[in-house]
Motif scaffolding. Sequence first.
Motif, PDB file in Angstrom:
ATOM      1  N   ALA A 196       0.859  24.201  13.187  1.00 12.38           N
ATOM      2  CA  ALA A 196      -0.237  24.836  13.934  1.00 12.38           C
ATOM      3  C   ALA A 196      -1.524  24.852  13.104  1.00 12.38           C
ATOM      4  O   ALA A 196      -2.611  24.577  13.620  1.00 12.38           O
ATOM      5  CB  ALA A 196       0.160  26.251  14.356  1.00 12.38           C
ATOM      6  N   GLU A 197      -1.411  25.162  11.841  1.00 13.86           N
ATOM      7  CA  GLU A 197      -2.585  25.166  10.962  1.00 13.86           C
ATOM      8  C   GLU A 197      -3.153  23.755  10.830  1.00 13.86           C
ATOM      9  O   GLU A 197      -4.360  23.553  10.847  1.00 13.86           O
ATOM     10  CB  GLU A 197      -2.192  25.721   9.586  1.00 13.86           C
ATOM     11  N   TRP A 198      -2.276  22.768  10.717  1.00 16.02           N
ATOM     12  CA  TRP A 198      -2.694  21.383  10.610  1.00 16.02           C
ATOM     13  C   TRP A 198      -3.460  20.969  11.863  1.00 16.02           C
ATOM     14  O   TRP A 198      -4.471  20.263  11.792  1.00 16.02           O
ATOM     15  CB  TRP A 198      -1.459  20.503  10.392  1.00 16.02           C
ATOM     16  N   GLU A 199      -3.002  21.377  13.057  1.00 14.46           N
ATOM     17  CA  GLU A 199      -3.683  21.068  14.331  1.00 14.46           C
ATOM     18  C   GLU A 199      -5.097  21.633  14.346  1.00 14.46           C
ATOM     19  O   GLU A 199      -6.020  21.010  14.848  1.00 14.46           O
ATOM     20  CB  GLU A 199      -2.898  21.610  15.536  1.00 14.46           C
ATOM     21  N   ARG A 200      -5.293  22.816  13.784  1.00 15.06           N
ATOM     22  CA  ARG A 200      -6.622  23.453  13.758  1.00 15.06           C
ATOM     23  C   ARG A 200      -7.579  22.728  12.831  1.00 15.06           C
ATOM     24  O   ARG A 200      -8.781  22.673  13.093  1.00 15.06           O
ATOM     25  CB  ARG A 200      -6.503  24.911  13.342  1.00 15.06           C
ATOM     26  N   VAL A 201      -7.064  22.142  11.750  1.00 16.97           N
ATOM     27  CA  VAL A 201      -7.900  21.482  10.768  1.00 16.97           C
ATOM     28  C   VAL A 201      -8.501  20.194  11.322  1.00 16.97           C
ATOM     29  O   VAL A 201      -9.628  19.816  11.016  1.00 16.97           O
ATOM     30  CB  VAL A 201      -7.113  21.183   9.471  1.00 16.97           C
ATOM     31  N   ALA A 202      -7.755  19.514  12.173  1.00 14.45           N
ATOM     32  CA  ALA A 202      -8.223  18.227  12.731  1.00 14.45           C
ATOM     33  C   ALA A 202      -9.481  18.462  13.494  1.00 14.45           C
ATOM     34  O   ALA A 202     -10.470  17.907  13.466  1.00 14.45           O
ATOM     35  CB  ALA A 202      -7.164  17.635  13.643  1.00 14.45           C
ATOM     36  N   ALA A 252       0.849  -1.192   0.000  1.00 15.18           N
ATOM     37  CA  ALA A 252       0.000   0.000   0.000  1.00 15.18           C
ATOM     38  C   ALA A 252       0.882   1.238   0.000  1.00 15.18           C
ATOM     39  O   ALA A 252       2.024   1.209   0.462  1.00 15.18           O
ATOM     40  CB  ALA A 252      -0.906   0.009   1.227  1.00 15.18           C
ATOM     41  N   HIS A 253       0.341   2.324  -0.500  1.00 12.85           N
ATOM     42  CA  HIS A 253       1.046   3.606  -0.532  1.00 12.85           C
ATOM     43  C   HIS A 253       0.034   4.708  -0.250  1.00 12.85           C
ATOM     44  O   HIS A 253      -1.028   4.749  -0.871  1.00 12.85           O
ATOM     45  CB  HIS A 253       1.689   3.806  -1.914  1.00 12.85           C
ATOM     46  N   LEU A 254       0.351   5.552   0.696  1.00 10.95           N
ATOM     47  CA  LEU A 254      -0.484   6.714   0.997  1.00 10.95           C
ATOM     48  C   LEU A 254       0.273   7.953   0.554  1.00 10.95           C
ATOM     49  O   LEU A 254       1.233   8.360   1.200  1.00 10.95           O
ATOM     50  CB  LEU A 254      -0.787   6.794   2.501  1.00 10.95           C
ATOM     51  N   PRO A 255      -0.121   8.562  -0.552  1.00 12.97           N
ATOM     52  CA  PRO A 255       0.607   9.746  -1.018  1.00 12.97           C
ATOM     53  C   PRO A 255       0.359  10.941  -0.105  1.00 12.97           C
ATOM     54  O   PRO A 255      -0.649  10.999   0.612  1.00 12.97           O
ATOM     55  CB  PRO A 255       0.027   9.986  -2.416  1.00 12.97           C
ATOM     56  N   ARG A 256       1.248  11.876  -0.138  1.00 13.33           N
ATOM     57  CA  ARG A 256       1.130  13.101   0.648  1.00 13.33           C
ATOM     58  C   ARG A 256      -0.200  13.771   0.338  1.00 13.33           C
ATOM     59  O   ARG A 256      -0.593  13.914  -0.805  1.00 13.33           O
ATOM     60  CB  ARG A 256       2.287  14.034   0.301  1.00 13.33           C
ATOM     61  N   SER A 257      -0.871  14.211   1.395  1.00 18.05           N
ATOM     62  CA  SER A 257      -2.159  14.877   1.174  1.00 18.05           C
ATOM     63  C   SER A 257      -2.286  16.151   2.004  1.00 18.05           C
ATOM     64  O   SER A 257      -3.380  16.668   2.185  1.00 18.05           O
ATOM     65  CB  SER A 257      -3.313  13.917   1.526  1.00 18.05           C
ATOM     66  N   ALA A 258      -1.186  16.664   2.516  1.00 20.22           N
ATOM     67  CA  ALA A 258      -1.224  17.851   3.376  1.00 20.22           C
ATOM     68  C   ALA A 258      -1.785  19.056   2.642  1.00 20.22           C
ATOM     69  O   ALA A 258      -1.407  19.347   1.510  1.00 20.22           O
ATOM     70  CB  ALA A 258       0.175  18.156   3.899  1.00 20.22           C
TER      71      ALA A 258
END
Length: 115
Positions: free
Chosen positions: A109-115, A97-103
């Motif tokens: 900090a922005e990533w923490e807010r999106v969750a 399996a491969h999970l490509p980057r999806s950021a």
Amino acid sequence: MGTPFRVMLRMQITPGLEEQFERTWQEVGDSVTSHPANLGQWLSRSLDEPGVYYIVSDWADEQRFREFEASERHVEHRRKLHPFRETGSMTTMQVVAHLPRSATAATHAEWERVA
């Protein structure tokens, strides 16, 4: 095309020869990456084990990797790297399996807010 066939080499390099090994690896790498079935190759230095390197290469399939492995060009490639090596091992695997980057966030900090 199916999932890649992956080869991982672990090499213990003779102390004091690490920089020369890295240079030589880059100089001779085309003998691997120019093969039509090769999908790319990476050299990594262990942060936990002094003098240990990992070489990972992906191949279109096992059969074509094995053809490369038995080739004169591969033997010559190994001959150039062998003087740096104290020990080594090889592991082969099939990528399942491969999970490509999806950021989508630009910062942690922005990533923490999106969750």
